[in-house]
Design a protein around this motif. Structure first.
Motif, PDB file in Angstrom:
ATOM      1  N   GLU A 107       0.820  -1.202   0.000  1.00 31.09           N
ATOM      2  CA  GLU A 107       0.000   0.000   0.000  1.00 31.09           C
ATOM      3  C   GLU A 107       0.858   1.258   0.000  1.00 31.09           C
ATOM      4  N   LYS A 108       1.977   1.236   0.747  1.00 29.96           N
ATOM      5  CA  LYS A 108       2.867   2.396   0.768  1.00 29.96           C
ATOM      6  C   LYS A 108       3.497   2.635  -0.600  1.00 29.96           C
ATOM      7  N   VAL A 109       3.929   1.513  -1.237  1.00 27.88           N
ATOM      8  CA  VAL A 109       4.524   1.648  -2.566  1.00 27.88           C
ATOM      9  C   VAL A 109       3.508   2.191  -3.551  1.00 27.88           C
ATOM     10  N   GLY A 110       2.252   1.732  -3.423  1.00 25.36           N
ATOM     11  CA  GLY A 110       1.207   2.212  -4.316  1.00 25.36           C
ATOM     12  C   GLY A 110       0.964   3.700  -4.180  1.00 25.36           C
ATOM     13  N   ARG A 111       1.168   4.239  -2.992  1.00 28.72           N
ATOM     14  CA  ARG A 111       0.992   5.681  -2.811  1.00 28.72           C
ATOM     15  C   ARG A 111       2.102   6.484  -3.473  1.00 28.72           C
ATOM     16  N   ILE A 112       3.297   5.888  -3.515  1.00 31.11           N
ATOM     17  CA  ILE A 112       4.448   6.600  -4.090  1.00 31.11           C
ATOM     18  C   ILE A 112       4.480   6.441  -5.607  1.00 31.11           C
ATOM     19  N   VAL A 113       4.382   5.179  -6.060  1.00 34.06           N
ATOM     20  CA  VAL A 113       4.436   4.890  -7.495  1.00 34.06           C
ATOM     21  C   VAL A 113       3.014   4.679  -7.985  1.00 34.06           C
ATOM     22  N   ASN A 114       2.451   5.684  -8.584  1.00 31.70           N
ATOM     23  CA  ASN A 114       1.116   5.592  -9.154  1.00 31.70           C
ATOM     24  C   ASN A 114       1.128   6.262 -10.518  1.00 31.70           C
ATOM     25  N   ARG A 115      -0.052   6.406 -11.089  1.00 37.82           N
ATOM     26  CA  ARG A 115      -0.123   6.940 -12.444  1.00 37.82           C
ATOM     27  C   ARG A 115       0.367   8.380 -12.536  1.00 37.82           C
ATOM     28  N   ASP A 116       0.366   9.112 -11.432  1.00 32.15           N
ATOM     29  CA  ASP A 116       0.809  10.499 -11.441  1.00 32.15           C
ATOM     30  C   ASP A 116       2.319  10.633 -11.269  1.00 32.15           C
ATOM     31  N   THR A 117       2.942   9.646 -10.624  1.00 32.05           N
ATOM     32  CA  THR A 117       4.375   9.755 -10.309  1.00 32.05           C
ATOM     33  C   THR A 117       5.245   8.751 -11.050  1.00 32.05           C
ATOM     34  N   ILE A 118       4.650   7.860 -11.834  1.00 30.77           N
ATOM     35  CA  ILE A 118       5.446   6.810 -12.456  1.00 30.77           C
ATOM     36  C   ILE A 118       6.495   7.381 -13.396  1.00 30.77           C
ATOM     37  N   MET A 119       6.145   8.403 -14.195  1.00 32.75           N
ATOM     38  CA  MET A 119       7.114   8.990 -15.116  1.00 32.75           C
ATOM     39  C   MET A 119       8.231   9.696 -14.370  1.00 32.75           C
ATOM     40  N   LEU A 120       7.878  10.337 -13.236  1.00 31.89           N
ATOM     41  CA  LEU A 120       8.904  10.985 -12.427  1.00 31.89           C
ATOM     42  C   LEU A 120       9.847   9.960 -11.820  1.00 31.89           C
ATOM     43  N   VAL A 121       9.285   8.842 -11.354  1.00 36.54           N
ATOM     44  CA  VAL A 121      10.114   7.782 -10.773  1.00 36.54           C
ATOM     45  C   VAL A 121      11.022   7.170 -11.841  1.00 36.54           C
ATOM     46  N   ILE A 122      10.487   6.940 -13.036  1.00 37.26           N
ATOM     47  CA  ILE A 122      11.301   6.383 -14.120  1.00 37.26           C
ATOM     48  C   ILE A 122      12.438   7.332 -14.487  1.00 37.26           C
ATOM     49  N   SER A 123      12.148   8.622 -14.562  1.00 39.28           N
ATOM     50  CA  SER A 123      13.196   9.605 -14.866  1.00 39.28           C
ATOM     51  C   SER A 123      14.269   9.620 -13.791  1.00 39.28           C
ATOM     52  N   ALA A 124      13.838   9.536 -12.517  1.00 34.97           N
ATOM     53  CA  ALA A 124      14.806   9.527 -11.423  1.00 34.97           C
ATOM     54  C   ALA A 124      15.682   8.283 -11.480  1.00 34.97           C
ATOM     55  N   VAL A 125      15.090   7.132 -11.829  1.00 34.31           N
ATOM     56  CA  VAL A 125      15.868   5.896 -11.932  1.00 34.31           C
ATOM     57  C   VAL A 125      16.896   5.997 -13.049  1.00 34.31           C
ATOM     58  N   ILE A 126      16.513   6.593 -14.181  1.00 31.99           N
ATOM     59  CA  ILE A 126      17.453   6.747 -15.292  1.00 31.99           C
ATOM     60  C   ILE A 126      18.636   7.623 -14.891  1.00 31.99           C
ATOM     61  N   VAL A 127      18.347   8.751 -14.278  1.00 33.91           N
ATOM     62  CA  VAL A 127      19.424   9.662 -13.858  1.00 33.91           C
ATOM     63  C   VAL A 127      20.311   9.006 -12.810  1.00 33.91           C
ATOM     64  N   LEU A 128      19.701   8.321 -11.850  1.00 34.17           N
ATOM     65  CA  LEU A 128      20.487   7.666 -10.800  1.00 34.17           C
ATOM     66  C   LEU A 128      21.378   6.576 -11.373  1.00 34.17           C
ATOM     67  N   HIS A 129      20.840   5.785 -12.295  1.00 29.61           N
ATOM     68  CA  HIS A 129      21.659   4.713 -12.864  1.00 29.61           C
ATOM     69  C   HIS A 129      22.828   5.272 -13.669  1.00 29.61           C
ATOM     70  N   ILE A 130      22.579   6.310 -14.467  1.00 29.95           N
ATOM     71  CA  ILE A 130      23.672   6.888 -15.251  1.00 29.95           C
ATOM     72  C   ILE A 130      24.763   7.418 -14.325  1.00 29.95           C
ATOM     73  N   TYR A 131      24.366   8.040 -13.226  1.00 27.75           N
ATOM     74  CA  TYR A 131      25.355   8.556 -12.282  1.00 27.75           C
ATOM     75  C   TYR A 131      26.176   7.426 -11.664  1.00 27.75           C
ATOM     76  N   VAL A 132      25.507   6.382 -11.187  1.00 30.58           N
ATOM     77  CA  VAL A 132      26.218   5.258 -10.565  1.00 30.58           C
ATOM     78  C   VAL A 132      27.087   4.539 -11.590  1.00 30.58           C
ATOM     79  N   HIS A 133      26.566   4.375 -12.797  1.00 37.45           N
ATOM     80  CA  HIS A 133      27.302   3.678 -13.849  1.00 37.45           C
ATOM     81  C   HIS A 133      28.593   4.418 -14.197  1.00 37.45           C
ATOM     82  N   THR A 134      28.491   5.713 -14.432  1.00 37.55           N
ATOM     83  CA  THR A 134      29.670   6.497 -14.780  1.00 37.55           C
ATOM     84  C   THR A 134      30.647   6.583 -13.605  1.00 37.55           C
ATOM     85  N   TRP A 135      30.120   6.658 -12.401  1.00 33.08           N
ATOM     86  CA  TRP A 135      31.013   6.682 -11.227  1.00 33.08           C
ATOM     87  C   TRP A 135      31.801   5.379 -11.120  1.00 33.08           C
TER      88      TRP A 135
END
Length: 338
Positions: A201-229
């Motif tokens: 239920e907590k995850v559903g509140r964070i990742v929903n139809r309104d925030t899924i694109m924001l979460v995906i964008s954050a994951v992409i940026v985070l992975h690129i940072y960790v990968h390059t580091w």
């Protein structure tokens, strides 16, 4: 339509939401439709047609230049050679392959049984690219310059983008599994049923139809940072390759194996050697494809001899061939200087 009644009332969703993010994530039929349209764009327009057409276009350009040179009497020999010379081998293929891999990685967000076919097409495309580039490098390229690993290192950094797209697809698929069946799947494989049930239920509140694109964008940026580091700080610690070179090698040893040097690549020095100092054996200008015309002149800093270099590279059993090749080089040089 991909939304529950409560979500539709709360968010005031319009009646037409069949192509929403949630609908694509949870509806296999919608995923299949989107995937088919996406696959039609990728293959054959991106994976096949450009690379099959490249040899034909290259041959057409060469024939066009050849026709122009033959039909224009005012074209000098030097201009004709420049126009008909093979182009240098570039490394722009890194970008082509990277874009194709990124497009194919984007299809992992969809659930479709024939998804593997597109990856098979990518494999066939890469095999064709390898064969064509090998032929182009060995047969129809005038020169290539590999003086450092800068481009290889850049390619490693750019590879973080396809990996980030895979991470985004994983988040999107987990978002589509954010229901009872998905929880059962996670509970079965990771044995965390109690935790999954309590946190769903907590995850559903964070990742929903309104925030899924924001979460995906954050994951992409985070992975690129960790990968390059990791590439910058961890990979160099695990390699045995170092930049140390033998600095005791003298100039003569290097010049004997390298046709281009400071003396014959400098047109001013070449002209001064022939017309100002009037050397008996002046420095021959270095031209790509004309290495066989270079003569060793030790007193002028030129030690390269193509015949001697080829003979040194040969191994036993080719004495007759070596002598013939050396004689041919001598005849060509004599006729050129005459």
């Amino acid at each position: 339509q991909g939304y529950t009644m409560e979500q539709a009332i709360t968010s005031q969703i319009s009646s037409d939401s069949s192509m929403s993010v949630k609908s694509i994530a949870e509806n296999p039929a919608v995923q299949m439709t989107v995937y088919l349209k996406f696959a039609e764009y990728i293959f054959p327009s991106c994976l096949l047609i450009p690379f099959l057409a490249e040899p034909l276009v290259s041959q057409f350009v060469f024939l066009l230049k050849k026709w122009i040179v033959r039909s224009r009497p005012d074209v000098s020999v030097q201009q004709a050679e420049i126009q008909l010379a093979c182009p240098p081998f570039d490394l722009a293929r890194y970008g082509d392959i990277l874009i194709n891999v990124m497009l194919c990685c984007g299809t992992l967000a969809f659930t479709y049984r024939d998804l593997y076919i597109l990856w098979v097409c990518l494999f066939v495309s890469l095999v064709w690219i390898y064969c064509w580039d090998k032929y182009r490098f060995l047969r129809v390229s005038s020169r290539s310059v590999f003086v450092s690993q800068a481009l290889d290192i850049t390619a490693h950094y750019l590879s973080s983008v396809p990996c980030a797209i895979c991470a985004a697809c994983l988040v999107f698929r987990l978002y589509g599994m954010k229901d009872i069946e998905g929880n059962q799947f996670l509970s079965k494989w990771f044995h965390v049923k109690d935790w999954v049930d309590s946190e769903a239920e907590k995850v559903g509140r964070i990742v929903n139809r309104d925030t899924i694109m924001l979460v995906i964008s954050a994951v992409i940026v985070l992975h690129i940072y960790v990968h390059t580091w990791a590439l910058k700080n961890l990979v160099p610690r695990w390699t045995d390759v170092h930049d140390k070179h033998d600095e005791e090698v003298d100039y003569q040893t290097t010049s004997e194996h390298t046709p281009c040097n400071w003396f014959n690549a400098n047109p001013i020095h070449v002209l001064r050697s022939k017309y100002m100092f009037e050397h008996k054996s002046p420095v021959v200008a270095y031209v790509v494809g004309r290495e066989y015309l270079l003569q060793p002149v030790p007193e002028l800093g030129c030690y390269y001899d193509m015949a001697e270099t080829l003979l040194a590279r040969k191994q036993g059993g080719h004495d007759k061939v070596e002598e013939t090749w050396s004689d041919q080089l001598g005849l060509v040089r004599d006729s050129f200087h005459e």
